[in-house]
Design a protein around this motif. Sequence first.
Motif: not given
Length: 332
Positions: A186-191, A199-201, A207-208
Amino acid sequence: MYTQGLAEPPARAGAPEPVVEDAEQLRRFEARIDAEEKIEPKDWMPAAYRRTLIRQISQHAHSEIVGMLPEGNWIGRAPSLQRKLILIAKVQDEGGHGAYLYSAAETLGVSRAELIDQLLAGTAKYSSIFNYPTRSWADIGAIGWLVDGAAIMNQIPLCRCSYGPYARAMTRVCKEESFHQRQGYDIMLKLANGTPAQKRMAQDALDRWWWPSLMMFGPPDTDSQHTALSVRWKIKRFTNDELRQKFIDFTVPQARYLGLEVPDPELRWDEQGRCHRFGEIDWSEFHAVLKGDGPCNRERMLARRDAHEAGRWVREAALAHAAKHRRAAAMA
């Protein structure tokens, strides 16, 4: 044919002496495993089975406890009150998971204090994934989505582990881990659906954390000392490579839905094999982190030792209180 599989790797310095098992007891034990019966603490079990369980369960418990640290650092910096409350609940869950698992390990004849001393002394392992830093709020999302997602992939089969106390502990752990995975996604979806900077974040976190998440399943089957025996005794139900493949096939479509790119230029769909083919994992990094050379190994162990020392007075007070009640009961 079963007894031939009990041959263990050559003894290392300080390793326990090989135990010669009674052939009839071993035959009955193997028959119970094949019949999908649960092995309970008072049942006879091979010494190697007991050692394997202690190693696996204790490492699992240590991982839950150390795993509280990367996320605990973000409780005060979460972007909203709701996110703070969710993260607090998650960290509390991880502490509970460690407690369940230490209790399961104790049924095998090892004390919790001994296991914790091994962790603090640096002689016990925990998951290498927790030796990576959490640089941004997106890392908390990536941990929930990828790290807890990998944990679920590994842990759901453990609900059918042949050792009863471990299997029963995992039933509750998996229910809570599924909440953690959804929280992270859910956090990733919001970002991913936020501003270009957000989105870059999210992409940076993916990536990491992608490759370390794949390493969570352990070394390739060809290099794993324990996998074959653990699968045969149904401690594990799938090999490291089988679980890793399941995780990739499950997670890649989620990344695409988010509009994020998995950081693997060799990733492709194999229509004939009906699975994703992926690039080579840098196992030298995995082994370096396990040996203590990860980005946060020293920081994590220092934090655990400091917390253990800070809590000494609580443990001493609890023991004194229990002793007082025992004396009172004896005099009654």
